[in-house]
Design a protein around this motif. Structure first.
Motif, PDB file in Angstrom:
ATOM      1  N   SER A 233      46.733  34.951  52.806  1.00  0.00           N
ATOM      2  CA  SER A 233      46.684  33.753  51.974  1.00  0.00           C
ATOM      3  C   SER A 233      45.498  33.858  51.024  1.00  0.00           C
ATOM      4  N   ILE A 234      45.784  33.723  49.738  1.00  0.00           N
ATOM      5  CA  ILE A 234      44.745  33.853  48.724  1.00  0.00           C
ATOM      6  C   ILE A 234      44.529  32.503  48.051  1.00  0.00           C
ATOM      7  N   LEU A 235      43.284  32.071  48.020  1.00  0.00           N
ATOM      8  CA  LEU A 235      42.903  30.863  47.295  1.00  0.00           C
ATOM      9  C   LEU A 235      42.453  31.296  45.908  1.00  0.00           C
ATOM     10  N   VAL A 236      43.153  30.840  44.881  1.00  0.00           N
ATOM     11  CA  VAL A 236      42.828  31.207  43.507  1.00  0.00           C
ATOM     12  C   VAL A 236      42.177  30.006  42.832  1.00  0.00           C
ATOM     13  N   ALA A 237      41.001  30.219  42.277  1.00  0.00           N
ATOM     14  CA  ALA A 237      40.302  29.181  41.518  1.00  0.00           C
ATOM     15  C   ALA A 237      40.293  29.611  40.059  1.00  0.00           C
ATOM     16  N   ASP A 238      41.074  28.902  39.250  1.00  0.00           N
ATOM     17  CA  ASP A 238      41.185  29.270  37.847  1.00  0.00           C
ATOM     18  C   ASP A 238      41.725  28.076  37.084  1.00  0.00           C
ATOM     19  N   ASP A 239      41.004  27.610  36.074  1.00  0.00           N
ATOM     20  CA  ASP A 239      41.510  26.486  35.301  1.00  0.00           C
ATOM     21  C   ASP A 239      42.076  26.916  33.952  1.00  0.00           C
ATOM     22  N   ASP A 240      42.290  28.212  33.785  1.00  0.00           N
ATOM     23  CA  ASP A 240      42.939  28.744  32.601  1.00  0.00           C
ATOM     24  C   ASP A 240      44.416  28.972  32.941  1.00  0.00           C
ATOM     25  N   THR A 241      45.297  28.135  32.396  1.00  0.00           N
ATOM     26  CA  THR A 241      46.701  28.124  32.793  1.00  0.00           C
ATOM     27  C   THR A 241      47.385  29.491  32.687  1.00  0.00           C
ATOM     28  N   PRO A 242      47.301  30.212  31.579  1.00  0.00           N
ATOM     29  CA  PRO A 242      47.969  31.520  31.520  1.00  0.00           C
ATOM     30  C   PRO A 242      47.439  32.507  32.563  1.00  0.00           C
ATOM     31  N   SER A 243      46.133  32.529  32.738  1.00  0.00           N
ATOM     32  CA  SER A 243      45.540  33.408  33.736  1.00  0.00           C
ATOM     33  C   SER A 243      45.979  33.010  35.145  1.00  0.00           C
ATOM     34  N   ALA A 244      46.025  31.715  35.406  1.00  0.00           N
ATOM     35  CA  ALA A 244      46.446  31.218  36.718  1.00  0.00           C
ATOM     36  C   ALA A 244      47.888  31.621  37.013  1.00  0.00           C
ATOM     37  N   ARG A 245      48.763  31.462  36.031  1.00  0.00           N
ATOM     38  CA  ARG A 245      50.170  31.869  36.220  1.00  0.00           C
ATOM     39  C   ARG A 245      50.276  33.357  36.525  1.00  0.00           C
ATOM     40  N   CYS A 246      49.498  34.140  35.820  1.00  0.00           N
ATOM     41  CA  CYS A 246      49.496  35.587  36.047  1.00  0.00           C
ATOM     42  C   CYS A 246      49.043  35.898  37.471  1.00  0.00           C
ATOM     43  N   SER A 247      47.990  35.238  37.934  1.00  0.00           N
ATOM     44  CA  SER A 247      47.493  35.459  39.301  1.00  0.00           C
ATOM     45  C   SER A 247      48.547  35.090  40.336  1.00  0.00           C
ATOM     46  N   ILE A 248      49.189  33.954  40.146  1.00  0.00           N
ATOM     47  CA  ILE A 248      50.213  33.521  41.094  1.00  0.00           C
ATOM     48  C   ILE A 248      51.343  34.546  41.166  1.00  0.00           C
ATOM     49  N   LYS A 249      51.838  34.986  40.011  1.00  0.00           N
ATOM     50  CA  LYS A 249      52.928  35.983  39.987  1.00  0.00           C
ATOM     51  C   LYS A 249      52.490  37.289  40.632  1.00  0.00           C
ATOM     52  N   LEU A 250      51.324  37.759  40.251  1.00  0.00           N
ATOM     53  CA  LEU A 250      50.828  39.034  40.750  1.00  0.00           C
ATOM     54  C   LEU A 250      50.695  39.028  42.273  1.00  0.00           C
ATOM     55  N   PHE A 251      50.010  38.029  42.799  1.00  0.00           N
ATOM     56  CA  PHE A 251      49.776  37.977  44.237  1.00  0.00           C
ATOM     57  C   PHE A 251      51.055  37.662  45.021  1.00  0.00           C
ATOM     58  N   SER A 252      51.899  36.799  44.477  1.00  0.00           N
ATOM     59  CA  SER A 252      53.160  36.468  45.151  1.00  0.00           C
ATOM     60  C   SER A 252      54.064  37.691  45.248  1.00  0.00           C
ATOM     61  N   ARG A 253      54.167  38.435  44.165  1.00  0.00           N
ATOM     62  CA  ARG A 253      54.996  39.656  44.166  1.00  0.00           C
ATOM     63  C   ARG A 253      54.469  40.699  45.135  1.00  0.00           C
ATOM     64  N   ALA A 254      53.174  40.671  45.370  1.00  0.00           N
ATOM     65  CA  ALA A 254      52.570  41.622  46.313  1.00  0.00           C
ATOM     66  C   ALA A 254      52.700  41.142  47.759  1.00  0.00           C
ATOM     67  N   GLY A 255      53.312  39.978  47.962  1.00  0.00           N
ATOM     68  CA  GLY A 255      53.568  39.491  49.318  1.00  0.00           C
ATOM     69  C   GLY A 255      52.549  38.524  49.874  1.00  0.00           C
ATOM     70  N   TYR A 256      51.679  37.997  49.029  1.00  0.00           N
ATOM     71  CA  TYR A 256      50.654  37.067  49.485  1.00  0.00           C
ATOM     72  C   TYR A 256      51.089  35.620  49.250  1.00  0.00           C
ATOM     73  N   GLU A 257      50.642  34.739  50.119  1.00  0.00           N
ATOM     74  CA  GLU A 257      50.779  33.301  49.882  1.00  0.00           C
ATOM     75  C   GLU A 257      49.634  32.919  48.953  1.00  0.00           C
ATOM     76  N   VAL A 258      49.925  32.128  47.923  1.00  0.00           N
ATOM     77  CA  VAL A 258      48.912  31.799  46.920  1.00  0.00           C
ATOM     78  C   VAL A 258      48.763  30.293  46.802  1.00  0.00           C
ATOM     79  N   ARG A 259      47.525  29.837  46.813  1.00  0.00           N
ATOM     80  CA  ARG A 259      47.201  28.425  46.539  1.00  0.00           C
ATOM     81  C   ARG A 259      46.272  28.427  45.343  1.00  0.00           C
ATOM     82  N   LEU A 260      46.559  27.572  44.369  1.00  0.00           N
ATOM     83  CA  LEU A 260      45.813  27.546  43.124  1.00  0.00           C
ATOM     84  C   LEU A 260      45.148  26.198  42.915  1.00  0.00           C
ATOM     85  N   THR A 261      43.913  26.251  42.426  1.00  0.00           N
ATOM     86  CA  THR A 261      43.226  25.035  41.987  1.00  0.00           C
ATOM     87  C   THR A 261      42.332  25.377  40.806  1.00  0.00           C
TER      88      THR A 261
END
Length: 130
Positions: free
Chosen positions: A5-33
């Motif tokens: 499970s990865i906690l992502v802290a990013d308030d830049d929407t495009p970067s946040a979307r990229c992180s979610i896709k990247l980590f999700s595709r790699a098999g991680y659960e992602v929570r963003l704030t």
């Protein structure tokens, strides 16, 4: 079952979307704030196996949280990425307990490799490298 499970802290929407896709595709659960208070609540409640955040001048509060996070959860690896390419930024992140500091641009495969390595290492080793 997620690889972690990865906690992502990013308030830049495009970067946040990229992180979610990247980590999700790699098999991680992602929570963003994009909110430091939410991030602190998650960490203090013991959530997440790894914390990943993007650092910028408007995001200094999350950088200030790093020592508090490491004090509360010394085994939680924290990966910091930044558009800032100054060597002292990487040194400062390391001094505050970051597992790894990645200046942008960086290779996405490299980021996934670093995340996998951080999550695979024995927790005692993660704490000692921070």
């Amino acid at each position: 079952m997620p690889a972690g499970s990865i906690l992502v802290a990013d308030d830049d929407t495009p970067s946040a979307r990229c992180s979610i896709k990247l980590f999700s595709r790699a098999g991680y659960e992602v929570r963003l704030t994009g909110n430091a208070a939410t991030l602190w609540r998650w960490v203090s409640q013991g959530e997440g196996d790894l914390r990943h955040h993007r650092r910028g001048d408007a995001r200094r509060e999350r950088v200030r949280l790093l020592p508090r996070i490491k004090k509360m959860r010394p085994n939680l690896p924290v990966i910091v990425m930044s558009a800032q390419k100054h060597l002292h930024d990487g040194d400062r992140a390391s001094e505050r307990g970051a597992y790894e500091y990645l200046p942008k641009p960086f290779d996405l495969k490299e980021l996934i490799t670093i995340v996998g390595r951080a999550l695979a290492e024995p927790k005692e080793r993660v704490a000692s490298t921070s």
